[in-house]
Design a protein around this motif. Structure first.
Motif, PDB file in Angstrom:
ATOM      1  N   UNK A   2     -53.850 -23.904 -10.341  1.00  0.00           N
ATOM      2  CA  UNK A   2     -54.801 -23.227 -11.215  1.00  0.00           C
ATOM      3  C   UNK A   2     -54.761 -23.828 -12.606  1.00  0.00           C
ATOM      4  N   UNK A   3     -55.761 -23.493 -13.404  1.00  0.00           N
ATOM      5  CA  UNK A   3     -55.821 -24.024 -14.756  1.00  0.00           C
ATOM      6  C   UNK A   3     -54.775 -23.405 -15.663  1.00  0.00           C
ATOM      7  N   UNK A   4     -53.902 -22.606 -15.122  1.00  0.00           N
ATOM      8  CA  UNK A   4     -52.768 -22.100 -15.888  1.00  0.00           C
ATOM      9  C   UNK A   4     -51.475 -22.784 -15.452  1.00  0.00           C
ATOM     10  N   UNK A   5     -51.605 -23.895 -14.735  1.00  0.00           N
ATOM     11  CA  UNK A   5     -50.447 -24.620 -14.234  1.00  0.00           C
ATOM     12  C   UNK A   5     -50.313 -25.961 -14.944  1.00  0.00           C
ATOM     13  N   UNK A   6     -49.103 -26.266 -15.365  1.00  0.00           N
ATOM     14  CA  UNK A   6     -48.779 -27.547 -15.972  1.00  0.00           C
ATOM     15  C   UNK A   6     -48.062 -28.398 -14.925  1.00  0.00           C
ATOM     16  N   UNK A   7     -48.579 -29.604 -14.709  1.00  0.00           N
ATOM     17  CA  UNK A   7     -47.890 -30.558 -13.844  1.00  0.00           C
ATOM     18  C   UNK A   7     -46.796 -31.221 -14.669  1.00  0.00           C
ATOM     19  N   UNK A   8     -45.555 -31.132 -14.197  1.00  0.00           N
ATOM     20  CA  UNK A   8     -44.435 -31.833 -14.816  1.00  0.00           C
ATOM     21  C   UNK A   8     -44.030 -32.917 -13.836  1.00  0.00           C
ATOM     22  N   UNK A   9     -44.266 -34.146 -14.258  1.00  0.00           N
ATOM     23  CA  UNK A   9     -44.138 -35.298 -13.371  1.00  0.00           C
ATOM     24  C   UNK A   9     -42.977 -36.171 -13.831  1.00  0.00           C
ATOM     25  N   UNK A  43     -42.834 -18.215 -20.681  1.00  0.00           N
ATOM     26  CA  UNK A  43     -42.983 -17.667 -22.035  1.00  0.00           C
ATOM     27  C   UNK A  43     -44.389 -17.899 -22.575  1.00  0.00           C
ATOM     28  N   UNK A  44     -45.033 -18.964 -22.101  1.00  0.00           N
ATOM     29  CA  UNK A  44     -46.384 -19.299 -22.560  1.00  0.00           C
ATOM     30  C   UNK A  44     -47.464 -18.752 -21.631  1.00  0.00           C
ATOM     31  N   UNK A  45     -47.062 -18.005 -20.603  1.00  0.00           N
ATOM     32  CA  UNK A  45     -48.038 -17.476 -19.654  1.00  0.00           C
ATOM     33  C   UNK A  45     -48.580 -18.527 -18.713  1.00  0.00           C
ATOM     34  N   UNK A  46     -47.792 -19.565 -18.487  1.00  0.00           N
ATOM     35  CA  UNK A  46     -48.205 -20.666 -17.619  1.00  0.00           C
ATOM     36  C   UNK A  46     -47.275 -20.765 -16.417  1.00  0.00           C
ATOM     37  N   UNK A  47     -47.684 -21.567 -15.460  1.00  0.00           N
ATOM     38  CA  UNK A  47     -46.854 -21.895 -14.303  1.00  0.00           C
ATOM     39  C   UNK A  47     -46.575 -23.386 -14.323  1.00  0.00           C
ATOM     40  N   UNK A  62     -50.435 -37.743  -7.665  1.00  0.00           N
ATOM     41  CA  UNK A  62     -50.249 -36.413  -8.246  1.00  0.00           C
ATOM     42  C   UNK A  62     -51.178 -36.210  -9.439  1.00  0.00           C
ATOM     43  N   UNK A  63     -51.330 -37.223 -10.266  1.00  0.00           N
ATOM     44  CA  UNK A  63     -52.233 -37.141 -11.419  1.00  0.00           C
ATOM     45  C   UNK A  63     -53.667 -36.952 -10.942  1.00  0.00           C
ATOM     46  N   UNK A  64     -54.070 -37.747  -9.967  1.00  0.00           N
ATOM     47  CA  UNK A  64     -55.429 -37.613  -9.426  1.00  0.00           C
ATOM     48  C   UNK A  64     -55.662 -36.221  -8.844  1.00  0.00           C
ATOM     49  N   UNK A  65     -54.670 -35.706  -8.159  1.00  0.00           N
ATOM     50  CA  UNK A  65     -54.793 -34.410  -7.484  1.00  0.00           C
ATOM     51  C   UNK A  65     -55.081 -33.268  -8.466  1.00  0.00           C
ATOM     52  N   UNK A  66     -54.492 -33.319  -9.667  1.00  0.00           N
ATOM     53  CA  UNK A  66     -54.615 -32.195 -10.601  1.00  0.00           C
ATOM     54  C   UNK A  66     -55.618 -32.439 -11.725  1.00  0.00           C
ATOM     55  N   UNK A  67     -56.302 -33.562 -11.707  1.00  0.00           N
ATOM     56  CA  UNK A  67     -57.124 -33.956 -12.857  1.00  0.00           C
ATOM     57  C   UNK A  67     -58.209 -32.956 -13.231  1.00  0.00           C
ATOM     58  N   UNK A  72     -52.494 -28.992 -18.017  1.00  0.00           N
ATOM     59  CA  UNK A  72     -52.011 -30.175 -18.716  1.00  0.00           C
ATOM     60  C   UNK A  72     -50.955 -30.872 -17.888  1.00  0.00           C
ATOM     61  N   UNK A  73     -50.483 -31.999 -18.415  1.00  0.00           N
ATOM     62  CA  UNK A  73     -49.486 -32.809 -17.719  1.00  0.00           C
ATOM     63  C   UNK A  73     -48.377 -33.176 -18.693  1.00  0.00           C
ATOM     64  N   UNK A  74     -47.142 -33.006 -18.233  1.00  0.00           N
ATOM     65  CA  UNK A  74     -45.964 -33.526 -18.922  1.00  0.00           C
ATOM     66  C   UNK A  74     -45.423 -34.625 -18.025  1.00  0.00           C
TER      67      UNK A  74
END
Length: 149
Positions: A2-9, A43-47, A62-67, A72-74
């Motif tokens: 979802x748009x509340x999810x941050x990809x940490x790669x 704490x930021x209301x994200x996953x 993985x980057x393509x999958x969540x674009x 956001x992406x870390x």
């Protein structure tokens, strides 16, 4: 995702954190960093969608999958930071906040680590802050997507 999810790669050899060169990378394991990221995101209301691969193509996939779906992406691309035009191009193709993270201060290390192919397509670069750099990046993504944070 979802748009509340941050990809940490996480890139190559980061699965060895806690064992590999602890004098440079510290004693925290990748599992410790994942727990820190989940806490910071909560704490930021994200996953968090937390991933690691030693394979460049898997990172690009993985980057393509969540674009179109992530908040956001870390990215800590490890050694690929200094070699991968392909990761640069994948990150350039997303319209998301992207933060590059390095546990160590790459500018105090070997000269080949001083250049990043990724920095020019990232919203920020965090170096030398250890695992906290990941939390800082997640907090900044939260600020960018919702300025009330």
């Amino acid at each position: 995702m979802s748009q509340s999810t941050v990809l940490v790669l996480n890139g190559p050899n980061l699965n060895l954190l806690g064992e590999r060169e602890p004098d440079i990378y510290g004693h925290a394991t990748l599992a410790d960093i994942e727990a820190l990221c989940r806490k910071a995101a909560g704490l930021a209301g994200l996953e968090v969608d937390f991933r690691q691969s030693n394979h460049e193509g898997a990172l690009i996939d993985a980057i393509h999958e969540v674009r179109h779906t992530a908040a956001g992406i870390v990215v800590n691309a490890g050694a690929y930071t200094h070699t991968s035009v392909a990761l640069h191009d994948a990150l350039a193709a997303v319209s998301l906040p992207v933060f590059e993270v390095h546990l160590s201060n790459v500018h105090r290390r070997e000269s080949f680590r001083h250049h990043s192919y990724l920095s020019s397509v990232c919203d920020g670069v965090i170096v030398g802050c250890g695992p906290s750099g990941y939390a800082y990046a997640i907090a900044r993504i939260s600020e960018l997507i919702d300025p009330r944070h």
